[in-house]
Design a protein around this motif. Structure first.
Motif, PDB file in Angstrom:
ATOM      1  N   ASP B 201     -42.124 -47.497  45.479  1.00 58.03           N
ATOM      2  CA  ASP B 201     -40.820 -48.870  46.291  1.00 58.03           C
ATOM      3  C   ASP B 201     -41.558 -48.963  47.543  1.00 58.03           C
ATOM      4  O   ASP B 201     -41.830 -50.045  47.972  1.00 58.03           O
ATOM      5  N   VAL B 202     -42.146 -48.851  48.168  1.00 57.95           N
ATOM      6  CA  VAL B 202     -43.129 -49.167  49.362  1.00 57.95           C
ATOM      7  C   VAL B 202     -44.112 -49.204  49.347  1.00 57.95           C
ATOM      8  O   VAL B 202     -44.270 -50.372  49.868  1.00 57.95           O
ATOM      9  N   ALA B 203     -45.018 -48.887  48.248  1.00 55.94           N
ATOM     10  CA  ALA B 203     -46.541 -48.822  48.172  1.00 55.94           C
ATOM     11  C   ALA B 203     -46.106 -50.679  47.495  1.00 55.94           C
ATOM     12  O   ALA B 203     -47.032 -51.668  47.573  1.00 55.94           O
ATOM     13  N   ARG B 204     -45.318 -50.778  46.709  1.00 60.58           N
ATOM     14  CA  ARG B 204     -44.513 -52.521  46.529  1.00 60.58           C
ATOM     15  C   ARG B 204     -44.235 -53.571  47.782  1.00 60.58           C
ATOM     16  O   ARG B 204     -44.421 -54.593  47.652  1.00 60.58           O
ATOM     17  N   CYS B 223     -51.314 -44.868  41.702  1.00 64.54           N
ATOM     18  CA  CYS B 223     -52.190 -45.265  42.646  1.00 64.54           C
ATOM     19  C   CYS B 223     -53.695 -45.708  42.171  1.00 64.54           C
ATOM     20  O   CYS B 223     -54.639 -45.165  40.940  1.00 64.54           O
ATOM     21  N   PRO B 224     -54.091 -47.148  42.489  1.00 60.07           N
ATOM     22  CA  PRO B 224     -55.152 -48.079  41.773  1.00 60.07           C
ATOM     23  C   PRO B 224     -56.778 -46.709  41.168  1.00 60.07           C
ATOM     24  O   PRO B 224     -57.402 -46.916  41.340  1.00 60.07           O
ATOM     25  N   ARG B 225     -56.623 -46.738  43.177  1.00 57.38           N
ATOM     26  CA  ARG B 225     -57.633 -46.229  43.613  1.00 57.38           C
ATOM     27  C   ARG B 225     -57.922 -44.762  44.474  1.00 57.38           C
ATOM     28  O   ARG B 225     -56.555 -44.318  44.484  1.00 57.38           O
ATOM     29  N   ALA B 226     -58.578 -44.135  44.822  1.00 56.23           N
ATOM     30  CA  ALA B 226     -58.604 -42.533  44.821  1.00 56.23           C
ATOM     31  C   ALA B 226     -60.138 -41.947  44.926  1.00 56.23           C
ATOM     32  O   ALA B 226     -61.077 -42.669  44.839  1.00 56.23           O
ATOM     33  N   VAL B 227     -60.031 -40.932  45.949  1.00 54.76           N
ATOM     34  CA  VAL B 227     -60.718 -40.239  46.919  1.00 54.76           C
ATOM     35  C   VAL B 227     -61.054 -39.187  46.396  1.00 54.76           C
ATOM     36  O   VAL B 227     -59.543 -38.199  45.886  1.00 54.76           O
ATOM     37  N   THR B 240     -58.813 -44.740  40.030  1.00 59.28           N
ATOM     38  CA  THR B 240     -58.432 -43.127  39.767  1.00 59.28           C
ATOM     39  C   THR B 240     -58.460 -43.200  38.351  1.00 59.28           C
ATOM     40  O   THR B 240     -59.147 -41.529  39.319  1.00 59.28           O
ATOM     41  N   ARG B 241     -58.994 -43.702  37.421  1.00 58.66           N
ATOM     42  CA  ARG B 241     -59.351 -43.103  36.627  1.00 58.66           C
ATOM     43  C   ARG B 241     -60.256 -42.259  36.146  1.00 58.66           C
ATOM     44  O   ARG B 241     -60.576 -40.726  35.957  1.00 58.66           O
ATOM     45  N   GLU B 242     -61.733 -42.521  36.781  1.00 59.41           N
ATOM     46  CA  GLU B 242     -62.911 -41.856  37.240  1.00 59.41           C
ATOM     47  C   GLU B 242     -62.838 -41.197  37.863  1.00 59.41           C
ATOM     48  O   GLU B 242     -63.473 -40.190  38.162  1.00 59.41           O
ATOM     49  N   VAL B 243     -61.799 -41.428  39.396  1.00 57.47           N
ATOM     50  CA  VAL B 243     -61.710 -39.868  40.137  1.00 57.47           C
ATOM     51  C   VAL B 243     -61.574 -38.980  39.512  1.00 57.47           C
ATOM     52  O   VAL B 243     -62.032 -37.373  39.816  1.00 57.47           O
TER      53      VAL B 243
END
Lengths: 283, 417
Positions: B201-204, B223-227, B240-243
């Protein structure tokens, strides 16, 4: 309109920089001000929790100094016949006992406060100085209650305060300053070295004997009279007495007390801030 | 505009003196004496480790960033620095906006105080203004479902009520930057799900979220992005997938064969004994996933230089939400007690797979008489959709986890009154 105001108040800390602490670490009073409500709530919690589930509740804040007054008056007034500068001993005593009680209570509470708040410190950020400050604040509430006894005593003995009574307010501020300085120093030392848990009660006891609580500094023989001035509580307690009993104030002693209080405050808060940086890793 | 910018942050901890966590005067005096002879660092004693090393990271406002990595990689330390609980040893962080975190649930609750009093106290600790708390008070009480107990000291609350109230306060903080460390999230699965729900909810809502988790499925979905953090450094950053792929051992993921030496998900203290995991079907063919109702074999290769007596292997199957639902454990399911040395291969066949289609994770634990030998967490494992019941229809998603064997019988003209 409300929203606008809110934005501005949160604007103070909207950009935060987190850096390794270095150099002289003063107190960020602006930040403390921003967290004033937390200070209020922690003080309120300390007061509330202290008397919760006790049968007599807040009455204890009244009873404790009263019982101490009676016992001390018996021992030092009746038995030891201390010189009370010509005033009834109970009033003379209580004028010193009142600030001393506040000071020692604030010290006792604040020295334990940081270690006692470990779970808060490990989980959420706020200026850590708020913790010992709240302890001093809670003691101040007890002080206000204990003040009522003084009023009663003065009425009973028919002591009419002069203009000097106005000095009480700046004296309270000076006592708070001394308590904050010493309290923060002890709370940080206690977090860094747990030995201080044992040191503090002793220290408070000895400190009371070298403060003119039950005796008058003015009636002391010379080497002691000057030596005791190095204790900031000497000037403070003597100041309360002259304000309440209407004797001429000893400005020299007060000046030294103020100087010492400022020094203790600077050292205490600086040391606290230095320990603060590592607090989450050591408590 | 960057909500979070981390510039070259490092954090050093002293270890090796963990048993005496706090100092004593005697220790300090001894240390000072030693300091006269040696360098200061040596005087402090113990060994230094860098929990984080030269981390630089920019998170834009409204981004939802996942942080993945093995235990001890520095994920929690990073969150602690961002939430200002601990200071970095080097570098600097710039944050724009109020920071809140769901790991602070219940912080500062005092058992003697009532629910009402604790809401105000806890709210103030989390950085809410009194007016703000007053405005949200009813919402918080509603959310926590504690109703008439609001003026009861929280020490009389059930643990469920306590957690609900604590979470309700934290959830109404509405920070601009939300930090979530799933490992630290307390409570049962439904509560954790509530945390995750609140987080999305917060993210949206256009806020910035940093999400630390071991649970690849939830990182992937939120998460669309990740480290990827490994050994205190960022070793991968991007989609994210790739990470996640990189984290779980890269090349092999999804092909039915995983090189366990390349995975980053090994627990601290593990010896690198387990080397390869293969999924095979009943004919011995390598398959990328399990099929409901059919046999699936886990084939694990390993090599140990030392003799492992009393060795046992556990394969734990967790849901995407991290709840353990099944364990294959050789100690209890096999009569053999084995000693392993040199190269070995273990095969475990789960017959007639009763798992609902969906994503799962596996955890491999190799133990011996002497204790844990090797432990690898969060390996991806998927049960593929299929026409399990032979009805020509696929099961819809989220039917639970267990696949019951059932028969139905409808009869007309019976029953009723």
């Amino acid at each position: 309109m409300n929203g606008e105001k809110k934005d501005r108040s949160s604007g103070d800390v909207s950009v935060q920089i987190i850096e390794p602490p270095r150099g002289w670490l003063g107190v960020n009073w602006r930040e403390i001000w921003h967290y004033r409500e937390l200070l209020y709530f922690l003080t309120w919690r300390d007061v509330k929790v202290r008397y919760k589930q006790t049968f007599l509740g807040i009455l204890w804040a009244f009873l404790q100094p009263f019982i101490r007054l009676v016992v001390f008056s018996m021992i030092f007034g009746r038995l030891a016949r201390m010189d009370s500068e010509g005033f009834p001993y109970p009033v003379f005593l209580y004028a010193g006992l009142l600030p001393w009680q506040f000071f020692s209570d604030a010290l006792g509470r604040s020295s334990q406060s940081v270690v006692g708040s470990a779970n808060l410190i490990k989980k959420v950020y706020f200026p850590r100085l708020i913790i010992p400050l709240a302890s001093v604040g809670a003691s101040l509430v007890d002080f206000a209650v204990a003040f009522a006894i003084l009023v009663g005593l003065m009425l009973y003995y028919g002591i009419v305060p002069g203009a000097g009574i106005l000095m009480v307010l700046p004296l309270v501020l000076l006592t708070v300053l001394t308590a904050v300085g010493t309290g923060t120093l002890l709370s940080a030392l206690n977090a860094a070295y747990r030995d201080f848990r044992f040191v503090v009660p002793f220290m408070i006891q000895i400190w009371m004997y070298i403060s003119p609580v039950v005796y008058s500094v003015r009636k002391l023989p010379e080497p002691w009279k000057s030596l005791l001035v190095l204790n900031p509580m000497t000037g403070i307690i003597d100041g309360y007495r002259s304000a309440i009993l209407g004797t001429p104030p000893a400005w020299g002693r007060l000046g030294v007390a103020l100087l010492l209080a400022v020094m203790i405050y600077l050292v205490g808060t600086h040391y606290f801030r230095r320990v603060e940086a590592a607090l989450a890793d050591i408590v | 505009m960057n909500a979070i910018s981390v510039e070259g942050v490092s954090k050093r901890y002293r270890i090796g003196r963990r048993h005496d966590r706090y100092r004593t005067i005697r220790g300090a005096i001894a240390g000072a004496a030693a300091g006269l002879l040696h360098r200061r660092e040596a005087a402090m004693g113990g060994e230094m480790i860098w929990a984080l090393r030269d981390i630089s990271l920019n998170v834009e406002q409204g981004d939802v960033l996942g942080i993945v990595g093995p235990n001890g990689a520095g994920k929690t330390t990073l969150l602690k620095i961002l939430s200002r609980i601990t200071y970095p040893t080097e570098g600097r962080v710039r944050l724009r906006g109020r920071v809140g975190s769901l790991l602070e649930v219940g912080t500062g609750f005092h058992p003697e105080l009532t629910g009402r009093e604790n809401i105000f106290l806890n709210g103030a600790i989390l950085g809410m203004r009194r007016r703000e708390i007053r405005e949200k008070f009813d919402q918080i009480v509603d959310f926590a479902e504690i109703g008439r107990f609001i003026d009861t000291p929280v020490k009389r609350y059930s643990s469920g009520m306590y957690v609900r109230l604590a979470f309700a306060v934290a959830a109404h903080l509405e920070p601009e930057i939300l930090l979530v460390d799933e490992v630290l999230a307390v409570g049962d699965v439904s509560f954790q799900r509530k945390c995750i729900g609140k987080m999305s909810d917060v993210a949206r809502g256009g806020r910035t979220v940093l999400f630390v988790s071991h649970n690849m499925a939830s990182v992937d979905s939120l998460c669309p992005r990740a480290v990827l953090l490994e050994g205190g450094r960022i070793t991968a950053e991007g989609r994210t997938r790739e990470v996640i792929q990189r984290y779980l051992g890269g090349v092999g993921a999804g092909s039915g064969e995983l090189n366990l030496l390349e995975t980053g998900a090994r627990s601290p203290g593990s010896r690198r004994v387990l080397r390869r995991l293969r999924l095979t079907d009943s004919s011995g063919k390598v398959v990328p996933h399990a099929v409901p109702g059919e046999d699936i074999t886990f084939e694990i290769d390993g090599e140990s230089a030392e003799l492992l007596s009393g060795a046992a292997l556990a394969i734990r199957i967790n849901t995407a939400f991290g709840q353990r639902i099944a364990t294959c454990h050789s100690r209890y399911q096999s009569e053999e007690t084995v000693s392993l040395e040199g190269a070995f291969r273990v095969r475990c066949t789960m017959r007639n797979c009763r798992l609902m289609p969906g994503p799962y994770t596996l955890m491999l634990v190799l133990t011996a008489d002497a204790g844990m030998v090797d432990q690898i967490d969060a390996l991806p494992f998927e049960v593929v959709e299929s026409d399990v019941y032979g009805t020509g229809k696929m099961l819809p998603g989220r039917c639970g986890y267990y696949l019951p064997e059932v028969s139905w019988d409808f009869q007309r003209g019976r029953g009723g009154s």
